[in-house]
Motif scaffolding. Structure first.
Motif, PDB file in Angstrom:
ATOM      1  N   LYS A 149      17.657   5.565  90.878  1.00  0.00           N
ATOM      2  CA  LYS A 149      16.581   5.354  91.852  1.00  0.00           C
ATOM      3  C   LYS A 149      17.100   4.647  93.100  1.00  0.00           C
ATOM      4  CE  LYS A 149      13.066   7.320  89.870  1.00  0.00           C
ATOM      5  NZ  LYS A 149      12.444   8.527  90.484  1.00  0.00           N
ATOM      6  N   ALA A 150      17.986   3.662  92.925  1.00  0.00           N
ATOM      7  CA  ALA A 150      18.525   2.930  94.069  1.00  0.00           C
ATOM      8  C   ALA A 150      19.350   3.844  94.971  1.00  0.00           C
ATOM      9  CB  ALA A 150      19.376   1.763  93.589  1.00  0.00           C
ATOM     10  N   GLU A 151      20.054   4.801  94.361  1.00  0.00           N
ATOM     11  CA  GLU A 151      20.888   5.726  95.140  1.00  0.00           C
ATOM     12  C   GLU A 151      20.106   6.957  95.603  1.00  0.00           C
ATOM     13  OE1 GLU A 151      24.017   4.944  96.101  1.00  0.00           O
ATOM     14  OE2 GLU A 151      23.552   3.025  95.147  1.00  0.00           O
ATOM     15  N   LYS A 152      18.797   6.977  95.260  1.00  0.00           N
ATOM     16  CA  LYS A 152      17.888   8.047  95.703  1.00  0.00           C
ATOM     17  C   LYS A 152      18.383   9.439  95.291  1.00  0.00           C
ATOM     18  CE  LYS A 152      15.999   5.535  99.690  1.00  0.00           C
ATOM     19  NZ  LYS A 152      16.548   4.206  99.321  1.00  0.00           N
ATOM     20  N   LYS A 153      18.762   9.557  94.023  1.00  0.00           N
ATOM     21  CA  LYS A 153      19.249  10.822  93.499  1.00  0.00           C
ATOM     22  C   LYS A 153      18.159  11.555  92.725  1.00  0.00           C
ATOM     23  CE  LYS A 153      23.404  10.270  95.034  1.00  0.00           C
ATOM     24  NZ  LYS A 153      23.889  11.102  96.162  1.00  0.00           N
ATOM     25  N   THR A 154      18.297  12.868  92.673  1.00  0.00           N
ATOM     26  CA  THR A 154      17.455  13.713  91.828  1.00  0.00           C
ATOM     27  C   THR A 154      18.180  13.892  90.504  1.00  0.00           C
ATOM     28  OG1 THR A 154      16.737  14.888  93.802  1.00  0.00           O
ATOM     29  CG2 THR A 154      16.254  15.924  91.686  1.00  0.00           C
ATOM     30  N   ALA A 155      17.468  13.757  89.388  1.00  0.00           N
ATOM     31  CA  ALA A 155      18.119  13.823  88.086  1.00  0.00           C
ATOM     32  C   ALA A 155      17.330  14.702  87.122  1.00  0.00           C
ATOM     33  CB  ALA A 155      18.278  12.426  87.492  1.00  0.00           C
ATOM     34  N   VAL A 156      18.084  15.446  86.301  1.00  0.00           N
ATOM     35  CA  VAL A 156      17.505  16.218  85.201  1.00  0.00           C
ATOM     36  C   VAL A 156      18.151  15.714  83.919  1.00  0.00           C
ATOM     37  CG1 VAL A 156      17.196  18.480  84.154  1.00  0.00           C
ATOM     38  CG2 VAL A 156      17.112  18.246  86.642  1.00  0.00           C
ATOM     39  N   LEU A 157      17.339  15.153  83.045  1.00  0.00           N
ATOM     40  CA  LEU A 157      17.804  14.577  81.784  1.00  0.00           C
ATOM     41  C   LEU A 157      17.388  15.459  80.620  1.00  0.00           C
ATOM     42  CD1 LEU A 157      18.789  12.124  79.949  1.00  0.00           C
ATOM     43  CD2 LEU A 157      16.421  11.318  80.087  1.00  0.00           C
ATOM     44  N   VAL A 158      18.354  15.828  79.785  1.00  0.00           N
ATOM     45  CA  VAL A 158      18.058  16.479  78.515  1.00  0.00           C
ATOM     46  C   VAL A 158      18.082  15.404  77.434  1.00  0.00           C
ATOM     47  CG1 VAL A 158      19.161  17.862  76.713  1.00  0.00           C
ATOM     48  CG2 VAL A 158      18.760  18.850  78.951  1.00  0.00           C
ATOM     49  N   THR A 159      17.010  15.335  76.659  1.00  0.00           N
ATOM     50  CA  THR A 159      16.933  14.338  75.594  1.00  0.00           C
ATOM     51  C   THR A 159      16.065  14.867  74.458  1.00  0.00           C
ATOM     52  OG1 THR A 159      16.312  12.054  75.061  1.00  0.00           O
ATOM     53  CG2 THR A 159      14.961  13.189  76.697  1.00  0.00           C
ATOM     54  N   HIS A 160      16.295  14.324  73.261  1.00  0.00           N
ATOM     55  CA  HIS A 160      15.405  14.634  72.131  1.00  0.00           C
ATOM     56  C   HIS A 160      14.468  13.456  71.866  1.00  0.00           C
ATOM     57  CE1 HIS A 160      18.687  12.292  70.318  1.00  0.00           C
ATOM     58  NE2 HIS A 160      17.777  11.893  69.464  1.00  0.00           N
ATOM     59  N   ASP A 161      14.603  12.401  72.667  1.00  0.00           N
ATOM     60  CA  ASP A 161      13.861  11.162  72.464  1.00  0.00           C
ATOM     61  C   ASP A 161      12.624  11.139  73.364  1.00  0.00           C
ATOM     62  OD1 ASP A 161      13.024   8.391  72.723  1.00  0.00           O
ATOM     63  OD2 ASP A 161      14.905   7.848  71.739  1.00  0.00           O
ATOM     64  N   ILE A 162      11.446  11.264  72.761  1.00  0.00           N
ATOM     65  CA  ILE A 162      10.200  11.314  73.525  1.00  0.00           C
ATOM     66  C   ILE A 162       9.986  10.031  74.314  1.00  0.00           C
ATOM     67  CG2 ILE A 162       7.680  11.562  73.392  1.00  0.00           C
ATOM     68  CD1 ILE A 162       8.069  13.161  70.824  1.00  0.00           C
ATOM     69  N   SER A 163      10.228   8.882  73.684  1.00  0.00           N
ATOM     70  CA  SER A 163      10.030   7.596  74.355  1.00  0.00           C
ATOM     71  C   SER A 163      10.925   7.472  75.580  1.00  0.00           C
ATOM     72  CB  SER A 163      10.313   6.441  73.389  1.00  0.00           C
ATOM     73  OG  SER A 163       9.388   6.416  72.342  1.00  0.00           O
ATOM     74  N   GLU A 164      12.145   7.925  75.443  1.00  0.00           N
ATOM     75  CA  GLU A 164      13.097   7.900  76.554  1.00  0.00           C
ATOM     76  C   GLU A 164      12.575   8.746  77.715  1.00  0.00           C
ATOM     77  OE1 GLU A 164      17.409   7.696  75.373  1.00  0.00           O
ATOM     78  OE2 GLU A 164      17.287   9.716  76.188  1.00  0.00           O
ATOM     79  N   ALA A 165      12.108   9.928  77.395  1.00  0.00           N
ATOM     80  CA  ALA A 165      11.599  10.836  78.426  1.00  0.00           C
ATOM     81  C   ALA A 165      10.395  10.233  79.147  1.00  0.00           C
ATOM     82  CB  ALA A 165      11.217  12.174  77.804  1.00  0.00           C
ATOM     83  N   ILE A 166       9.469   9.662  78.388  1.00  0.00           N
ATOM     84  CA  ILE A 166       8.263   9.093  78.997  1.00  0.00           C
ATOM     85  C   ILE A 166       8.618   7.912  79.898  1.00  0.00           C
ATOM     86  CG2 ILE A 166       6.077   7.906  78.543  1.00  0.00           C
ATOM     87  CD1 ILE A 166       5.944   9.470  75.887  1.00  0.00           C
ATOM     88  N   SER A 167       9.505   7.053  79.424  1.00  0.00           N
ATOM     89  CA  SER A 167       9.783   5.807  80.144  1.00  0.00           C
ATOM     90  C   SER A 167      10.609   6.018  81.404  1.00  0.00           C
ATOM     91  CB  SER A 167      10.496   4.813  79.219  1.00  0.00           C
ATOM     92  OG  SER A 167      11.783   5.283  78.856  1.00  0.00           O
ATOM     93  N   MET A 168      11.367   7.109  81.482  1.00  0.00           N
ATOM     94  CA  MET A 168      12.265   7.315  82.615  1.00  0.00           C
ATOM     95  C   MET A 168      11.756   8.332  83.637  1.00  0.00           C
ATOM     96  SD  MET A 168      16.036   7.259  80.813  1.00  0.00           S
ATOM     97  CE  MET A 168      16.904   6.865  82.345  1.00  0.00           C
ATOM     98  N   SER A 169      10.826   9.177  83.245  1.00  0.00           N
ATOM     99  CA  SER A 169      10.582  10.397  84.018  1.00  0.00           C
ATOM    100  C   SER A 169       9.377  10.356  84.939  1.00  0.00           C
ATOM    101  CB  SER A 169      10.406  11.576  83.056  1.00  0.00           C
ATOM    102  OG  SER A 169      11.501  11.678  82.191  1.00  0.00           O
ATOM    103  N   ASP A 170       9.518  11.094  86.035  1.00  0.00           N
ATOM    104  CA  ASP A 170       8.375  11.438  86.876  1.00  0.00           C
ATOM    105  C   ASP A 170       7.672  12.670  86.322  1.00  0.00           C
ATOM    106  OD1 ASP A 170       8.942   9.464  88.986  1.00  0.00           O
ATOM    107  OD2 ASP A 170      10.702  10.697  89.383  1.00  0.00           O
TER     108      ASP A 170
END
Length: 250
Positions: free
Chosen positions: A182-203
């Motif tokens: 976020k500080a470097e203002k990058k666009t990111a695509v994360l692949v994960t199997h962890d629902i909590s991780e996805a919810i807490s990090m994602s737009d």
């Protein structure tokens, strides 16, 4: 807002001696510039395959993939962070971070200065001359992310980068990685199997079907909190977790 990444009706077929196997079928989604998007789905549905398609490592059978308006992604546009940090044990932290600059033949003074600024900015100033074995797992992942950022890519692809960490370290590193991206203002695509991780990090969270992978549903968490750990404390977190879990197991 500008779309930095867009997949339009992307399909991928594998061929064997006797069969044609569809791995991805008519996949369409997009990411805005500066957006953090997670992709989740059943095990074996093709999440990592989708990252490989975006990176240009695999050519789709049909459909189009656009990065920053171009359907011909370049190495300069992309940064790829894997499950393991893959730091070379015989190179110092500084030399590991310089590696993409060497590979892309842009190892000049300006880019080395930028690399050192990133190391200083994100708490690794005193570890530049250390070796990977002298760092904790969380610090190594921070180094791996900085190595991914050092060539200043527009899009980051993150393939389960926290899966090798223990649960406590994982929470801390999620916060670190999120804040740096976020500080470097990058666009990111994360692949994960962890629902909590996805919810807490994602737009935005893209839920896939079983193979062949298609978009089943899209969620936008929109939770208050300036870090993944704070977002986990939001009362709507558990409600969203249950909705996504049911969607994955429907």
């Amino acid at each position: 807002m500008k779309k930095l990444l867009e997949l339009k009706n992307v399909s991928l077929n594998y061929y064997t001696i006797t069969d044609e196997i569809t791995a991805v079928n008519g996949l369409s989604f997009y990411c805005y510039d500066g957006e953090f998007v997670s992709i989740i789905g059943p095990s074996g549905c093709g999440k990592t395959t989708i990252l490989s398609l975006i990176a240009g490592l695999i050519t789709p059978t049909s459909g189009s993939i656009f990065i920053d308006g171009s359907n011909k992604p370049t190495r300069e546009n992309l940064g790829y962070m894997l499950q393991k940090d893959h730091l070379f044990p015989w190179r110092t932290i500084e030399k590991n971070v310089f590696l993409p600059l060497e590979i892309k033949k842009i190892n000049n003074e300006k880019n080395r200065l930028y690399a050192n600024l990133l190391l200083d900015k994100y708490g690794l100033k005193d570890f530049k001359k250390k070796y990977p074995s002298q760092l904790s797992g969380g610090m190594r992942q921070r180094v791996a992310l900085i190595r991914t950022l050092v060539s200043n890519p527009k899009l980051l692809l993150l393939d389960e980068p926290f899966s090798a960490l223990d649960s406590q370290t994982r929470l801390s590193v999620c916060d670190d990685v999120f804040s740096i991206i976020k500080a470097e203002k990058k666009t990111a695509v994360l692949v994960t199997h962890d629902i909590s991780e996805a919810i807490s990090m994602s737009d935005k969270i893209i839920v896939l079907t079983d193979r062949p992978a298609m978009v089943k549903s899209i969620f936008k968490p929109n939770l208050d909190g300036d870090s993944p750990l704070r977002r986990r404390e939001n009362p709507n977190f558990s409600v969203l977790f249950e909705k996504i879990w049911k969607e994955l197991h429907a």
